[in-house]
Enzyme design. Sequence first.
Site, PDB file in Angstrom:
ATOM      1  CE  LYS A 119      24.831  38.028  43.320  1.00  0.00           C
ATOM      2  NZ  LYS A 119      25.901  38.934  44.418  1.00  0.00           N
ATOM      3  N   GLY A 153      30.051  47.373  39.872  1.00  0.00           N
ATOM      4  CA  GLY A 153      31.427  46.858  40.661  1.00  0.00           C
ATOM      5  C   GLY A 153      33.068  46.880  40.528  1.00  0.00           C
ATOM      6  CB  SER A 154      34.987  44.434  41.320  1.00  0.00           C
ATOM      7  OG  SER A 154      34.868  43.106  40.699  1.00  0.00           O
ATOM      8  N   GLY A 184      34.555  40.721  38.840  1.00  0.00           N
ATOM      9  CA  GLY A 184      33.634  40.633  39.158  1.00  0.00           C
ATOM     10  C   GLY A 184      32.530  40.432  37.734  1.00  0.00           C
ATOM     11  N   GLY A 185      32.795  42.420  37.501  1.00  0.00           N
ATOM     12  CA  GLY A 185      31.865  42.849  36.240  1.00  0.00           C
ATOM     13  C   GLY A 185      32.648  41.685  34.835  1.00  0.00           C
ATOM     14  CD  GLU A 223      30.352  53.485  37.737  1.00  0.00           C
ATOM     15  OE1 GLU A 223      28.670  53.244  37.878  1.00  0.00           O
ATOM     16  OE2 GLU A 223      30.774  52.992  38.507  1.00  0.00           O
ATOM     17  CB  CYS A 225      32.345  54.293  41.188  1.00  0.00           C
ATOM     18  SG  CYS A 225      30.812  54.934  40.908  1.00  0.00           S
ATOM     19  CD  GLU A 281      38.304  51.654  41.416  1.00  0.00           C
ATOM     20  OE1 GLU A 281      38.396  50.977  40.354  1.00  0.00           O
ATOM     21  OE2 GLU A 281      37.657  52.161  42.191  1.00  0.00           O
TER      22      GLU A 281
END
Lengths: 523, 523
Positions: free
Chosen positions: A178, A233-234, A237-238, A257, A294, A388
């Site tokens: 994706k 990603g975030s 979203g993750g 992650e 990250c 974060e």
Amino acid sequence: MAEVRKARKEAAVAAAPVWSVDPRTGNPREQVADEATAEEVDSAVRRARAAGAGLADRTVRAALLRTAADLLDEAAEHVIEAADAETALGPVRLRGELARTTAQLRAFAGVVDEGAFLDIRIDHADATRTPPWPDLRRWKVPLGVVAVYSASNFPLAFSVPGGDTASALAAGCPVVVKAHPDHPGTSELCASVLRRAAARVGLDEDVLIVVHGFEAGVELVKHPLVSAAGFTGSIRGGRALFDAAAARPAPIPFYGELGSLNPVVITEAAAAERAEEIGAGLAGSMTLGAGQFCTKPGFVLAPAGAAGDSLLKTLTSAVSETEPGVMLDHRMRDAFVAGVRERAGLPGVDAPITPGAGGEHTVSAGFLTVPAELLTAEGGPHDLLLEECFGPVTVVARYASTDEIGAVLSRLPGNLTATLHLSDAEGAGTAPGAAELLAELVPLAGRVLVNGWPTGVAVAPAQQHGGPYPATTSTSTSVGATAIERWLRPVSYQSTPPALLPPELHDDNPLGLPRRVDDVPVR
Amino acid sequence: MAEVRKARKEAAVAAAPVWSVDPRTGNPREQVADEATAEEVDSAVRRARAAGAGLADRTVRAALLRTAADLLDEAAEHVIEAADAETALGPVRLRGELARTTAQLRAFAGVVDEGAFLDIRIDHADATRTPPWPDLRRWKVPLGVVAVYSASNFPLAFSVPGGDTASALAAGCPVVVKAHPDHPGTSELCASVLRRAAARVGLDEDVLIVVHGFEAGVELVKHPLVSAAGFTGSIRGGRALFDAAAARPAPIPFYGELGSLNPVVITEAAAAERAEEIGAGLAGSMTLGAGQFCTKPGFVLAPAGAAGDSLLKTLTSAVSETEPGVMLDHRMRDAFVAGVRERAGLPGVDAPITPGAGGEHTVSAGFLTVPAELLTAEGGPHDLLLEECFGPVTVVARYASTDEIGAVLSRLPGNLTATLHLSDAEGAGTAPGAAELLAELVPLAGRVLVNGWPTGVAVAPAQQHGGPYPATTSTSTSVGATAIERWLRPVSYQSTPPALLPPELHDDNPLGLPRRVDDVPVR
């Protein structure tokens, strides 16, 4: 009327265009593709699955990975140009990222050649056991189609040709990626290179397919023929995708992650000994790539008092010399500006250099300070400082005692990295306290560093890029040789005639693979 | 009034008694304990966590495992008596299970001694790399407190002193076991032995704590200081706990073994060659322990026609000679009787020997037959035949063609095992078809067998006891040396001075551990 609207909506979804956008201006560059419909995602997964049969041959897999690296090198100028236009990361950084990406593909080819990842174990039948043992031969087989969710901030190394793809192909799994909406053109370009590599080694190109679109990503993780997913990603979203993977009728592993604060602890003695070096190093690490790593050090425990003041003076001067930077997209820029404003407005928080909006399309780096004692109690507004904030900002908490360090560390969520800055004597073990501090950091992260900076993740066999939640949703790594383990499952053959065993499990070891035979390692 | 009810309810929960029950009569034997309240679960987790610090020393861990095995051997008569009284599994089987359990504890002590599970990798700094590599040293550390959910059907080997506990302690993780209500007395007895072993090797006894009660089990998986869970039991119970583990603010790995049909495929040629041997073997495997094994062959594809008829004749005769058996509890007995009745009532299903209620407290073994063609279409009532029915019953689907075998296999969920019975020529590869059949079975299971029976799981290094969902909720195994991997996570030390490194990561390898140094295996 409702029917018409529904049909229109469906037609609109089917045709939703995917645009490449210039983050330096916010302007669209060109239409790259269309978002994939549910039917297109289904087709992609089925085609990838069918193509995946060719990956059973490890020699072909290794050739695919090396050819992909070679073709990416050949296409380097195009790839870097495309990625820079979409991400504003600059050609120098992107050249390095491409080198890292091709090295990673070649490293996994080496992993495939060696075959240790197959974890072959042969136990011959043993009638002396109670009850008797049958002949058992175990190795690892590919899981099936892997869904890869690309990262915004690494258009190459954590995207289409990145570590998740490389390790999944190395394991023998076809991949549906994706693409990230921040670099759809780069994604298409890289996919075409990887598909060309597949064709060149005699594989079906569909061992790697790229799809676009948020909804397509959700469809992908729910697809019954998808066997595992990798994500960078975030947290938001993750976690949504992790939840969808866990809620499936048959749940699948989701290797995500998500987010990391990457705490840094600077001892009083270290600050006294190397205030300038540490201050300058911190400035470099937190502003690198506009703070979009990250592994950016986002939270620093520095001593109150003169040594800490001196360190912050260097930090101030170094950060103030940093040019404003372009972030990956305007949504991130807005989130950074808002996140910084909210944090800076908290009582007791100072901003020696206020980070925030630079020009119309840029952000300026800065940092915030806060007394560590404000962070030791749970549930207050200052907890925001322990989350974060993506972009060129760090939070420096000034501690008055070693106890305060421990009290704050005990409140931190999981991290990719945790860093300790020590004086020479502390590092050598001739001054006390360092071992205790390190022991407090290990539970917080997958990688601990002494007297270094966490940005920069070597693609080395001993690398661990993953840590307690929310750093990752699993105990594995997405960088380094062991990342391949995520896409495999063991199968044991019991009392199976040699004619039906794969050659990897034959007694005479025709492929010369490392194995454990009757519980003794042999090669 | 509401307050009073609330207080009463809380008091009632606090005092809910846990009774040991005799499955041969359904009568309570004695009160063993009370169900743990949320506060008691919290206390157990915190005490286990504090005690766990002592497990950092691998020498002590190995001593704990060996001492536990020795003390269980010493207490053998008591343990077997207690387990038989609560499970009716009989002293012969339980003596074997205890031997397997102590062998498993000793095997994990050997795994701890060897240290290969630490997966140590050392990459020295390398300035020739682009960018340069720092010094990186990686090993695996314990996850933290592990919750273990005991199985009903293995009061020893998959319960308090079982594989999950042994592998978690071997990994360095303290354990809180949620006892199974079918054998609370055995659980308490085994816990007392393991806690005595801990004390004898100088550890805090709280490295292992047992709690009772359904609600306590739910609290346990949600507890923020629990880091992972192991489970052996039903799909329904396991999935509920898996979902709870995934829904936590910080999700944890949930290693569940839930349910398995364990398909068996018998070729026409095998049936023609060994009808009696296969029929008798199937009868023995499916009725063993009243059919209460997770590896019971619950679904068999046998040929239509004369060879298959002959096989079923032997099966009928062997099963009809089986004595009625006592199941682990009356709830299971009722579920078995109802499950068999529902399946036997489906159109096209015959029961050559009707399994079901034996006497007042027993069940009788039997099997059902059905034309395989009724199972090839999705969504019909016959799908029930593709679900596990716990107890002494199997479903024999008669196939008319090889295509029908494939069509049915493609509809099966994941399994612990899949078995293939072949003729001599098929096994030797001199008659066609066997390789293709095996290739259809491998995706379905973690262990594939040829010409054997799946009941009986050797505690061998090459064992794989785990398979695609719902067999397990992960890609790991709960039996064999690699089960230890479930309770560890990697940590990499970057540029860390030798004085601060654990000895396992020192250059001179003072502990003589197997390692990979600069990507080359050394010992």
